[in-house]
Design a protein around this motif. Structure first.
Motif: not given
Length: 475
Positions: A401-416, A431-443
Motif C-alpha cells: 500500500k505504501e509502495l503504490f502510494s509513493q510510486y503510482n504506476e511507475e512500475d508494472n511489478g508487485g500487483y500480483a 483482490y479483484l482490483e489488483y488481479l485485473e492490474l496484474a493480468c494486464v501489467r505483468n502476466p
C-alpha cells in the motif's frame, strides 16, 4: 598421431615435421624456409609443446629476420600478452609490406587497441584495390576470420555480406556461431540443423545445435541433440555439459547431476559446472554435499567473477534451510569486498534472519537495503516477497500500500503480490482490483505468484476474466 587439425594431420605436413625433427635430433642443419619453420612452430604451439615451438620460431627468425611468417607469429604472441607496443615494433620489421599477412597483422593490432573502426577503414581501403573476384573473396573471408577470432560477430557477419555466399560447411558454421554470439539463437539453430543434416556424425555440430536450442529455451530438444553428440563421442565433455545443463532446466536433477559429474571428471576446474552440480545436489536434498561442492567452486573461482556472489548467496540459502542462520550470514559477509549490489545483499540478509525468527535484526537489514538502494521499487518488492514467504501477509499488504502510494504506476511489478495478500486477508474486492492490474501489467509475475489458483490451461492474461466468470456461476 593425429591432432585434429586438417593441415597438421596431412601427409605433406607430417613429412615436413619428420624431416625437421630428424635434423634437430641428429644435430644437423635445418634446410627449410621461414614459412615452413613457422608452420612447425604453430604445430608445436597447437600441441602445447611450447619450448619446441620457441626453438622453431627462433630458428626461422635467425634465418630470415624480416620474413612475414615468423614475425606474424611473434606479433600474435605479443597481442596474446596484451603488448601492442611490441606488436607495432615487430610489424615495422616486416620487409614484405604488400603481403596479406602484413595487412592482417596491422588490422589485428588496431583491433586489439580497440580501434575497430580504424581497422575496418584500413581493410576497406585495401579491399577497394582488389579487382580480381577470386582474390577479393579470399581477402573478405580472411578478414571475416580476423573479426571472428577477435570476438566481433557483428563485424564478422557484416563482412560476410561483402562477398558471395559460399556453400561450404566452414562458411555456414562461421555464420551460425556468429549468430549465436549475437544472441540470435533461433537463426543459429536453423543453420546448425542444416549442418547436422549434411554431416550427421559430427559431434561438434550436434553439440553446437544443443547449445543454441538451450539458449532459445528449447530444453527437451537440447537434450535430444546432446544425446546424438554423446552417441557419436561418449567422452566429449562439451556434449556432456550441454546435456547436464538442459536436464537441469527441465528439473531432472538426478540425471543432470550424473552428467555434470561425468563432465567434471574431465574438466575438474570448471567452477561454473561445480556450482551447477551443487545446485542439483541442493534440489535433491543433499545439502551437505551441495555445500562442499559449492565451496570447491568458490575456492577456484576468480575474485572478479560475478558468479562468486551467486555462490555465496546459494550457500547462504542452503544454510538458511538447514536452520544455520549465523553461518548463512557469514557466507553473505564474504561479499563485503566484492563488486556487487550490497544493498541487495542486505535485503537477502534480512530475509534469512526473518526466516530464522530474528525479526528485529531482519528489520534493520531491510531498512539498510531499502534506504540506499538505487532501485527502491524493486527493493520494496523483494522485501514483500520475504514477508509473504514468512507468513507476514498483513505486513506485506501494508508495505505494498505504501509502495503504490509513493510510486503510482511507475512500475508494472508487485500487483500480483498485492492480489495474493488481498486474497489471503479475504479482501475480495481489492483482490479483484489488483488481479485485473496484474493480468494486464505483468502476466509473467501473475503466473508465478497466482498460478496455483488457476487451471494450467488458463493463460495468466485471463485470470481476472476467469475469476469473474466463476463468481457469476456461483451467484
Amino acid at each position: 598421431m593425429k591432432v585434429g587439425d586438417d593441415y597438421f594431420d596431412s601427409a605433406d605436413f607430417q613429412r615436413l615435421l619428420s624431416t625437421y625433427e630428424k635434423s634437430i635430433n641428429a644435430g644437423e642443419p635445418v634446410f627449410m624456409d621461414a614459412d615452413e619453420l613457422t608452420d612447425i612452430a604453430d604445430y608445436y604451439q597447437y600441441t602445447e609443446r611450447l619450448d619446441e615451438a620457441e626453438k622453431a620460431i627462433s630458428l626461422a627468425l635467425s634465418l630470415s629476420p624480416g620474413a612475414v611468417a615468423p614475425l606474424t607469429y611473434r606479433i600474435h604472441e605479443a597481442l596474446y600478452n596484451g603488448d601492442t607496443q611490441k606488436a607495432w615494433q615487430l610489424l615495422d620489421q616486416i620487409i614484405e609490406t604488400s603481403e596479406p599477412d602484413y595487412i592482417y597483422d596491422r588490422a589485428e593490432i588496431l583491433i586489439n587497441e580497440d580501434k575497430v573502426d580504424e581497422a575496418e577503414q584500413y581493410l576497406n581501403s585495401i579491399l577497394e584495390t582488389i579487382e580480381d573476384e577470386e582474390e577479393r573473396q579470399d581477402f573478405i573471408m580472411d578478414v571475416v576470420g580476423i573479426f571472428s577470432d577477435n570476438g566481433l560477430p557483428d563485424k564478422t557477419l557484416e563482412w560476410m555480406t561483402k562477398g558471395h555466399q559460399e556453400n561450404t560447411t566452414a562458411y555456414k558454421e562461421l555464420m551460425a556461431r556468429s549468430l549465436f554470439e549475437m544472441e540470435k539463437f533461433d537463426e543459429s539453430a536453423k543453420i546448425f540443423n542444416q549442418l547436422v543434416d549434411s554431416d550427421p556424425f559430427s559431434c561438434r555440430y550436434w553439440t553446437a545445435l544443443a547449445s543454441a536450442q538451450f539458449m532459445n529455451g528449447e530444453y527437451s530438444e537440447s537434450v535430444q541433440s546432446s544425446e546424438y553428440a554423446i552417441a557419436i563421442d561418449p567422452n566429449d565433455p562439451n556434449a556432456q555439459l550441454a546435456k547436464a545443463s538442459a536436464l537441469m532446466r527441465l528439473e531432472n536433477f538426478e540425471e543432470s547431476l550424473k552428467f555434470y559429474e561425468r563432465y567434471l571428471e574431465q574438466e575438474p576446474d570448471d567452477d561454473e559446472a561445480l556450482a551447477r552440480k551443487g545446485y542439483c545436489l541442493t534440489r535433491l536434498g543433499r545439502n551437505e554435499e551441495a555445500l562442499s561442492v559449492m565451496r570447491q567452486a568458490a575456492d577456484i573461482m576468480p575474485a572478479d567473477s560475478p558468479n562468486l556472489v551467486k555462490i555465496y548467496e546459494e550457500m547462504a540459502f542452503i544454510l538458511m534451510d538447514m536452520g544455520r542462520t549465523d553461518e548463512a550470514i557469514a557466507e553473505l559477509d564474504k561479499t563485503n569486498d566484492l563488486d556487487c549490489d550490497h544493498n541487495d545483499i542486505n535485503i537477502v540478509k534480512g530475509h534469512i534472519l526473518l526466516t530464522g525468527k530474528r525479526a528485529k535484526e531482519a528489520k534493520y537489514y531491510f531498512a539498510q537495503g531499502l534506504l540506499y538502494s538505487d532501485d527502491k521499487y524493486h527493493a520494496f518488492i523483494k522485501i514483500v516477497v520475504s514477508l509473504i514467504e514468512n507468513k507476514f501477509v498483513e505486513q506485506a499488504y501494508d508495505l505494498l500500500k505504501e509502495l503504490f502510494s509513493q510510486y503510482n504506476e511507475e512500475d508494472n511489478g508487485g500487483y500480483a503480490y498485492m492480489a495474493f495478500c488481498c486474497r489471503a486477508l479475504k479482501k475480495y474486492e481489492e483482490y479483484l482490483e489488483y488481479l485485473e492490474l496484474a493480468c494486464v501489467r505483468n502476466p509473467k509475475e501473475c503466473k508465478e505468484v497466482l498460478g496455483d489458483y488457476f487451471p494450467n490451461d488458463v493463460p495468466p492474461e485471463e485470470y481476472y476474466n476467469y475469476t469473474v466468470e466463476e463468481i457469476k456461476k456461483r451467484q
